[in-house]
Design a protein around this motif. Structure first.
Motif, mmCIF file in Angstrom:
data_model
loop_
_atom_site.group_PDB
_atom_site.id
_atom_site.type_symbol
_atom_site.label_atom_id
_atom_site.label_comp_id
_atom_site.label_asym_id
_atom_site.label_seq_id
_atom_site.Cartn_x
_atom_site.Cartn_y
_atom_site.Cartn_z
ATOM 1 N N ARG A 128 -17.424 38.656 -80.895
ATOM 2 C CA ARG A 128 -17.579 37.125 -80.087
ATOM 3 C C ARG A 128 -16.095 36.802 -79.290
ATOM 4 O O ARG A 128 -16.253 36.783 -77.648
ATOM 5 N N ILE A 162 -11.700 31.083 -79.169
ATOM 6 C CA ILE A 162 -12.917 29.981 -79.091
ATOM 7 C C ILE A 162 -12.264 28.748 -80.032
ATOM 8 O O ILE A 162 -11.650 29.121 -80.243
ATOM 9 N N CYS A 196 -15.604 25.683 -85.700
ATOM 10 C CA CYS A 196 -16.762 26.735 -85.358
ATOM 11 C C CYS A 196 -17.592 26.944 -86.110
ATOM 12 O O CYS A 196 -17.397 27.982 -86.592
ATOM 13 N N ASP A 207 -23.107 30.801 -83.556
ATOM 14 C CA ASP A 207 -24.414 30.263 -82.055
ATOM 15 C C ASP A 207 -23.711 29.422 -81.847
ATOM 16 O O ASP A 207 -24.358 28.991 -80.599
ATOM 17 N N HIS A 208 -22.612 28.643 -82.135
ATOM 18 C CA HIS A 208 -21.678 27.478 -81.832
ATOM 19 C C HIS A 208 -20.625 27.519 -81.225
ATOM 20 O O HIS A 208 -19.632 28.487 -81.260
ATOM 21 N N PRO A 209 -19.951 26.934 -79.810
ATOM 22 C CA PRO A 209 -19.558 27.262 -79.162
ATOM 23 C C PRO A 209 -17.597 26.949 -79.099
ATOM 24 O O PRO A 209 -17.492 27.685 -78.631
ATOM 25 N N THR A 242 -15.246 37.225 -75.215
ATOM 26 C CA THR A 242 -14.918 35.121 -74.371
ATOM 27 C C THR A 242 -13.900 35.400 -73.995
ATOM 28 O O THR A 242 -12.481 35.121 -75.095
#
Ligand code: SF4
Length: 677
Positions: free
Chosen positions: A509, A517, A521, A525-527, A513
């Motif tokens: 991820r 992040i 988290c 699937d959590h932003p 990204t």
């Protein structure tokens, strides 16, 4: 072949993106990263000169071992054998490990796990003790968490910014850029600092130039004005806080005129500031060492958080108290549990949650330590066996001559670093390691933003990753099954299992990204979470606890023998104890020798001229620096950067500690200055 590879600046915790230009495995240049959301193509002087320190000729390339008083080249097998045999003799309370805010999370995680699982002690600390322990001690009881509660991007969306004890333009230049953007859109900026810094001069609409160490008086004054003029946010206080009656009663008893007189902040400025803060729709409070590094640092932070609470500035983007961590992984090393009272994920020892039992089950070990370990400075004084990793207490700790005595008396001193630092020079064993883009791993930056560093070049000689070195020792001490990691990604997998806020953060991820992040988290699937405290605080009852704080003066004030106040801090061109920036020719050329800011009136009284060499003497000792005459410092006050080993500020600072958190009082001690004859 020439390649451009993306990475993150190795210096402060803003986490700016850069590209490295690599030819045949060697970095030959760099470019800013225009598309990175933190810096959008901008970098400060350190970020523009990010990689040269890797190629300094004095990089450590082989393990060293002390024989007949000299450090001589050794092998990994020889040093591991000696470390293992010695550490097997150590009782739990005789061992201590100092970790680094420059390591990756994966490194820090195995370091604290080694200390707890193998050595059976909570004697693990890192440099965060010397810069933000008062944040944890102050914000814990007030709002329940010492992290930055917003995203650094939100700074430019505010209409008021309160900068307390922070020279933002020099210490966090890319955050200052966001403050400048907010100002251009009409935001008001208040700077509270004893010095007329470049931040106060260029950003401040109001400069509260307080007497050093009187922060609590100024903050109590502002709160008194706000409450007595009914400028507070009544609805927020009613619904989200507790303790207003006691606070009101305490502030009523205080004499505003008297507080103004002692702090040297005029009633006019106090009134103007109180109204500016109270009327702001979105106010962000950014603070740093000028508030933290006092014997009353915890008090100052509690008072500042209480001020933000009574004006309702918490729980929305662009609000709340923002502590600014200086080191690249100052946040992450704490997240991973490199603190004497916290297991990973800030699970406090001695609480009903019983983290020693929980982690015992997770790690499959018995008898994990349940009592707090020693804090940083006491660990240096009281342990017999020390392992110091990537940190340099011979420059960073106060009163370094006493630190030297303690380190020289150790039964075993292991130092793991990239150079023979002032601390490594005292070691029995020196372990050479890789750094920055010579290995991979993640850091958590100032706003809990986790970003990944990839391995882009090979380390020099036989230098190894920090995590590998610690795992090798653990394995040889009989804990192979607990430290059977073959890569940092395996360590992150374990971190994700035991630290819930990191559960959804994976290498894959992060590689996809840009900008990282923000934890917490909780799932893949959590932003990530930008804003904290939106509905409740992290305190047991979910409320913000307003704090009643009494003013206490600094521990050492000017007297006849030492008639000036000495305060220490940073220069934009250098980084902490100078280990990296002073090995970067372009940065060192900007400020090659230490300087001391002296007010021209004090200078005239002592026949000090601009550029002449002066001696600074305190009860701990003396050093020399070049005088820099400037009105930026008030009369009776001198300022000295702490990056220079040959003019070591911490040879003369006061080792007295904040009793709540063990923070030394770096920002105020008494000093005398004289021209060197
Ligand atoms: Fe590097 Fe910090 Fe400067 Fe950004 S602001 S370039 S992260 S030192």
């Amino acid at each position: 072949m020439i390649e451009y590879k993306q990475t993150i600046c190795p210096y402060c915790s803003c986490g700016c993106g850069i590209y490295l230009v690599i030819e045949d495995g060697k970095i030959i240049g760099q470019e800013p990263q225009n598309e990175h959301p933190i810096n959008e193509g901008g970098n400060c002087p350190k970020g523009r000169n990010a990689y040269q320190f890797l190629y300094s000729e004095d990089r450590l390339k082989t393990p060293l071992i002390r024989k007949n008083g000299e450090l001589v080249q050794s092998t990994w097998d020889e040093v591991f054998e000696l470390i293992t045999s010695k550490l097997k003799e150590a009782e739990p309370n005789e061992f201590g490990l100092l970790a680094s805010g420059k390591n990756t999370n994966e490194d820090a995680y195995v370091q604290q796990k080694f200390t707890r699982v193998v050595m059976k002690t909570n004697n693990v600390e890192y440099c965060g003790r010397l810069c933000h322990s008062s944040t944890a001690a102050g914000l814990g009881p007030t709002v329940g968490s010492g992290v930055m509660p917003i995203s650094q991007m939100d700074i430019e969306k505010t209409d008021c910014i309160f900068l307390v004890g922070i020279n933002l333009k020099e210490t966090f230049p890319l955050m200052a850029k966001r403050a400048m953007r907010a100002k251009a859109k009409g935001a008001k900026i208040i700077v509270m600092d004893p010095r007329k810094t470049i931040t106060a001069r260029e950003l401040g609409d109001i400069h509260l130039q307080l007497e050093a160490g009187t922060d609590v008086l100024v903050l109590n004054s502002l709160m008194k004005i706000i409450l007595e003029n009914e400028l507070e946010d009544k609805e927020f206080i009613e619904s989200r806080t507790t303790g207003i009656e006691a606070l009101r009663e305490h502030l009523t008893s205080l004499d505003l005129q008297e507080m103004s007189k002692i702090s040297s902040v005029s009633l006019k400025d106090l009134n103007k500031t109180a109204r500016m803060l109270a009327k702001a729709k979105t106010c962000c409070v950014i603070y740093n060492q000028g508030l933290n590094q006092h014997t009353t640092g915890t008090d100052g932070i509690k008072a500042l958080a209480t001020l933000a609470l009574i004006i309702g500035q918490y729980g929305r983007p662009g609000t709340g108290l923002c502590p600014t961590r200086g080191q690249i992984n100052g946040e992450g090393t704490g997240d991973m549990g490199c603190l004497n009272v916290f297991y990973p994920g800030f699970q406090r020892v001695g609480t009903p949650a019983e983290p020693h039992i929980k982690f015992g089950e997770l790690w499959g070990v018995e008898n994990l330590p349940a009592e707090p370990g020693l804090p940083y400075t006491k660990m240096i004084q009281q342990t017999k066996y020390m392992w110091i990793i990537g940190t340099n207490p011979m420059m960073a700790a106060p009163d370094v001559d006493r630190v030297r005595e303690s380190l020289e008396a150790k039964e075993l001193l292991i130092v793991q670093d990239i150079y023979l630092t002032e601390t490594a020079q005292l070691a029995d064993i020196v372990l050479p390691v890789s750094t920055w883009v010579e290995r991979e791993g993640v850091h958590a930056y100032v706003d809990r933003r986790v970003q990944k560093i990839n391995k882009l070049v090979e380390p020099p000689g036989d230098a190894k990753p920090d995590w590998w070195v610690v795992c090798q020792v653990a394995n040889r001490m009989g804990f192979k099954d607990k430290f059977d990691f073959s890569s940092p990604s395996e360590i992150l997998d374990e971190i994700r299992k035991v630290v819930p806020p990191y559960r959804g953060i994976t290498y894959e991820r992060l590689e996809n990204t840009l900008g990282g992040i923000q934890w917490p988290c909780p799932s893949e699937d959590h932003p990530g979470t930008s804003t904290f405290f939106t509905e409740k605080f992290n305190t047991p009852d979910g409320l913000g606890h307003l704090q009643v704080i009494e003013y206490k003066p600094p521990a050492e004030l000017p007297d006849k023998a030492y008639p000036y106040i000495l305060s220490t801090g940073r220069s934009i061109f250098h980084y902490h104890t100078g280990t990296m920036s002073r090995r970067t020719p372009k940065l060192d050329a900007e400020v090659p020798i230490n300087y001391c800011q002296v007010n021209p009136k004090d200078a005239a009284a002592k026949n000090i001229t601009d550029g002449c060499k002066i001696t600074l003497s305190t009860r701990r000792g003396s050093i020399e620096a070049k005088a820099r005459l400037t009105d930026d410092v008030p009369k009776g006050f001198v300022f000295l950067p702490f990056h220079f080993s040959e003019s070591c500020a911490n040879k003369i600072t006061n080792p007295v500690l904040d009793p709540s958190c063990g923070m030394p009082e770096y920002k105020v001690c008494s000093v005398n200055i004289e021209v060197v004859k």
